[in-house]
Design a protein around this motif. Structure first.
Motif, mmCIF file in Angstrom:
data_model
loop_
_atom_site.group_PDB
_atom_site.id
_atom_site.type_symbol
_atom_site.label_atom_id
_atom_site.label_comp_id
_atom_site.label_asym_id
_atom_site.label_seq_id
_atom_site.Cartn_x
_atom_site.Cartn_y
_atom_site.Cartn_z
ATOM 1 N N UNK A 1 42.705 -32.417 -1.065
ATOM 2 C CA UNK A 1 43.997 -32.555 -0.396
ATOM 3 C C UNK A 1 44.765 -33.768 -0.900
ATOM 4 N N UNK A 2 44.052 -34.839 -1.219
ATOM 5 C CA UNK A 2 44.715 -36.017 -1.788
ATOM 6 C C UNK A 2 45.350 -35.656 -3.127
ATOM 7 N N UNK A 3 44.600 -34.958 -3.968
ATOM 8 C CA UNK A 3 45.127 -34.576 -5.279
ATOM 9 C C UNK A 3 46.308 -33.619 -5.160
ATOM 10 N N UNK B 1 42.866 -42.107 -6.977
ATOM 11 C CA UNK B 1 42.613 -42.935 -8.161
ATOM 12 C C UNK B 1 43.945 -43.398 -8.731
ATOM 13 N N UNK B 2 44.588 -44.338 -8.033
ATOM 14 C CA UNK B 2 45.949 -44.744 -8.382
ATOM 15 C C UNK B 2 46.024 -45.423 -9.745
ATOM 16 N N UNK B 3 45.040 -46.238 -10.083
ATOM 17 C CA UNK B 3 45.067 -46.935 -11.373
ATOM 18 C C UNK B 3 44.932 -45.948 -12.528
ATOM 19 N N UNK B 4 44.074 -44.964 -12.345
ATOM 20 C CA UNK B 4 43.898 -43.958 -13.389
ATOM 21 C C UNK B 4 45.154 -43.102 -13.524
ATOM 22 N N UNK B 5 45.780 -42.773 -12.410
ATOM 23 C CA UNK B 5 47.046 -42.039 -12.469
ATOM 24 C C UNK B 5 48.093 -42.831 -13.259
ATOM 25 N N UNK B 6 48.162 -44.145 -12.994
ATOM 26 C CA UNK B 6 49.144 -44.978 -13.692
ATOM 27 C C UNK B 6 48.856 -45.050 -15.186
ATOM 28 N N UNK B 7 47.568 -45.003 -15.535
ATOM 29 C CA UNK B 7 47.192 -45.052 -16.949
ATOM 30 C C UNK B 7 47.547 -43.765 -17.690
ATOM 31 N N UNK C 1 53.602 -34.632 -22.795
ATOM 32 C CA UNK C 1 53.421 -35.848 -22.009
ATOM 33 C C UNK C 1 53.012 -35.507 -20.578
ATOM 34 N N UNK C 2 52.283 -36.421 -19.971
ATOM 35 C CA UNK C 2 51.858 -36.235 -18.586
ATOM 36 C C UNK C 2 53.055 -36.474 -17.681
ATOM 37 N N UNK C 3 53.583 -35.394 -17.121
ATOM 38 C CA UNK C 3 54.763 -35.494 -16.261
ATOM 39 C C UNK C 3 54.388 -35.711 -14.803
ATOM 40 N N UNK C 4 53.224 -35.267 -14.420
ATOM 41 C CA UNK C 4 52.739 -35.467 -13.051
ATOM 42 C C UNK C 4 51.228 -35.535 -13.104
ATOM 43 N N UNK C 5 50.631 -36.439 -12.323
ATOM 44 C CA UNK C 5 49.180 -36.481 -12.199
ATOM 45 C C UNK C 5 48.819 -37.070 -10.848
ATOM 46 N N UNK C 6 47.885 -36.425 -10.173
ATOM 47 C CA UNK C 6 47.341 -36.963 -8.925
ATOM 48 C C UNK C 6 45.843 -36.691 -8.924
ATOM 49 N N UNK C 7 45.088 -37.693 -8.519
ATOM 50 C CA UNK C 7 43.631 -37.633 -8.607
ATOM 51 C C UNK C 7 43.034 -38.090 -7.279
ATOM 52 N N UNK C 8 42.198 -37.250 -6.685
ATOM 53 C CA UNK C 8 41.466 -37.600 -5.475
ATOM 54 C C UNK C 8 39.985 -37.702 -5.773
ATOM 55 N N UNK C 9 39.308 -38.650 -5.127
ATOM 56 C CA UNK C 9 37.891 -38.874 -5.394
ATOM 57 C C UNK C 9 37.131 -39.059 -4.091
ATOM 58 N N UNK C 10 35.897 -38.580 -4.077
ATOM 59 C CA UNK C 10 35.008 -38.758 -2.933
ATOM 60 C C UNK C 10 33.639 -39.216 -3.392
ATOM 61 N N UNK C 11 32.939 -39.913 -2.516
ATOM 62 C CA UNK C 11 31.604 -40.398 -2.837
ATOM 63 C C UNK C 11 31.582 -41.682 -3.630
#
Length: 476
Positions: free
Chosen positions: A304-306, A402-408, A384-394
């Motif tokens: 859901x975060x992603x 994963x905001x830093x990875x999204x920014x990268x 190019x990466x136009x949109x990216x969202x990453x959710x992580x658990x555990x």
């Protein structure tokens, strides 16, 4: 909720049981109060399936059938529903139900302890598929039996039995009659306003839904609750609505229903959805309960975060909407006020061109809790990466973005080198812990490996994961 009478339909007749305490489990009701000892207690936590029963609710003029774990279900949860146990399947003249007869013919039982649970899961499959003229494939049988464990047979003869049921004489159920019994005004549920008023009047009552967590507090931690507020009594909170822009999932919608809607919009989630516990847990547990529980290893939250989901909290004072990432304040802590309830989840529909993958790493492939869960949703436009969202658990005290990875990644060329750099950022973004499921070092390594896997899949590589494995049908 003080001890009170509960009423349900069994064997086509209304049954009443009085003075049932709020925290009494359905298994205790069956075995100790009703003397129905065919339903077994194995694990007491919804993992083994020996306690499986089937409940049904009105769905128009017919019924909707669900296999659930009675060991963690509360007895009050069947109020206003129809119930079947293994004692209820044979016909009046003693003829076994096709689920029972198929197990006998295919030699699907050895020690027999798990057999009642398997039979009930087969019965649920029979009502949902065979009785509707659908063939049972090996894959369908495996999914329907995913919440049942057996130490003896190796499962092949039980899967054979699942596929053999359709060739046996039909066992009919008068669904219209049972649905009519369950549609009586006395069985009517609560409105949202009534539910919120009840919460405001008793903010200390334990909120329950499918009880796949609260049930364990009762069976494993021996906790008792004097007062319980069951949000599944509100039909409006069990709805799933689809618009052109969003899926709106009621907080009391079962995981089965919630994932069905998500998979209908994003078919690539099918394998991930099927690995969320076993089917009886998904049939009872709710998406809102999974979110409110806030376990850092809950699988729905990274997804859901992603997907940039928002949640709606409500009280008699009104509603407020927030991003799921803003809901958690610490380990199993959140921003809910004492008089508030989570009422719905709003998930944006799939975007054109999005590449979504959800990864679950666990010791067992089926019916297990994640060591790491990672969900990546990316759109690449003109390379190019136009949109990216990453959710992580555990990997942290709460489900996280994963905001830093999204920014990268955002705005960069989507290349193997960039994917490799993102993997290293992802490995350093969190500080996971060592526990019984995995070491911190393992989790850190796996995070980066999953980014590598995502890159390979985005380039069209297939057959690099267990999700691509398909069970062969049994030989003729």
């Amino acid at each position: 909720m003080e001890p009170r009478e509960i009423r349900f339909v069994r064997r086509g007749e209304l049954v009443s049981v009085g003075n049932v305490p709020p925290a009494r489990t359905l298994l205790e009701l069956l075995r100790e109060d009703l003397g129905c000892t065919g339903t077994k207690e194995g694990c007491g936590e919804g993992d083994c399936g020996a306690c499986t029963v089937v409940v049904a609710e009105p769905d128009g003029d017919a019924l909707r059938w669900r296999a659930i774990n009675s060991c963690i279900a509360l007895a009050h949860g069947i109020d206003g529903k129809a119930l079947w146990t293994v004692e209820d399947l044979a016909s009046d003249d003693g003829t076994p139900h096709p689920a029972q007869e198929a197990m006998v013919r295919c030699h699907g039982s050895q020690c027999g302890f798990c057999t009642p649970g398997f039979v009930m899961s087969l019965f649920g499959m029979y009502r949902n598929h065979v009785a509707r003229g659908e063939a049972v494939t090996r894959e369908l049988a495996t999914e329907a039996l995913s919440g049942n464990l057996c130490r003896c047979t190796g499962y092949r003869p039980i899967l054979d039995a699942a596929q053999a049921m359709g060739a046996l004489p039909v066992a009919a159920v008068d669904e219209a009659r049972i649905a009519a019994l369950l549609s009586r005004p006395a069985f009517a549920g609560m409105t949202v306003s009534e539910l919120l008023a009840a919460r405001a009047a008793d903010p200390e009552a334990q909120v329950v839904a499918g009880c796949t967590d609260v049930g364990l507090w009762i069976t494993k931690q021996h906790r008792q609750f004097d007062r319980i507020l069951d949000v599944t009594r509100c039909d409006e909170l069990r709805r799933v609505d689809v618009t052109d822009t969003h899926l709106t999932i009621g907080a009391a919608a079962t995981l089965t229903d919630a994932f069905a809607a998500l998979v209908a919009d994003r078919p690539q989630l099918r394998a991930f959805a099927g690995r969320f516990a076993g089917l009886p847990v998904r049939n009872a547990g709710t998406l809102g309960g999974n979110i409110a529980n806030g376990s850092p290893i809950g699988d729905s939250m990274p997804l859901l975060i992603a997907l940039d989901a928002h949640i709606v909290l409500a009280s008699v004072r009104g509603e407020r909407t927030m991003a799921l990432t803003d809901f958690y304040t610490g380990y199993r802590r959140n921003v809910l006020a004492p008089d508030e309830l989570l009422v719905r989840i709003e998930v944006p529909r799939a975007r054109p061109g999005e590449f979504l993958r959800a990864y679950k790493i666990s010791k067992r492939f089926d019916d297990d809790i994640s060591a790491v869960c990672l969900v990546i949703d990316m759109t690449v436009t003109d390379g190019k990466v136009a949109h990216v969202s990453i959710g992580a658990g555990g990997v942290a005290a709460t489900p996280v973005r994963a905001a830093k990875t999204e920014a990268a990644l955002l705005g960069r060329d989507w290349t193997e080198a960039i994917a490799k750099d993102a993997a290293e950022v992802l490995r350093t973004e969190f500080q996971p812990i060592d526990d019984m499921r995995a070491s911190a070092a393992y989790r850190t390594q796996v995070l980066g490996n999953l980014m590598r896997r995502y890159w390979l899949e985005s380039q069209g590589m297939t057959d690099i994961n267990l999700e691509s494995f398909q069970l062969d049908e049994a030989p003729e």
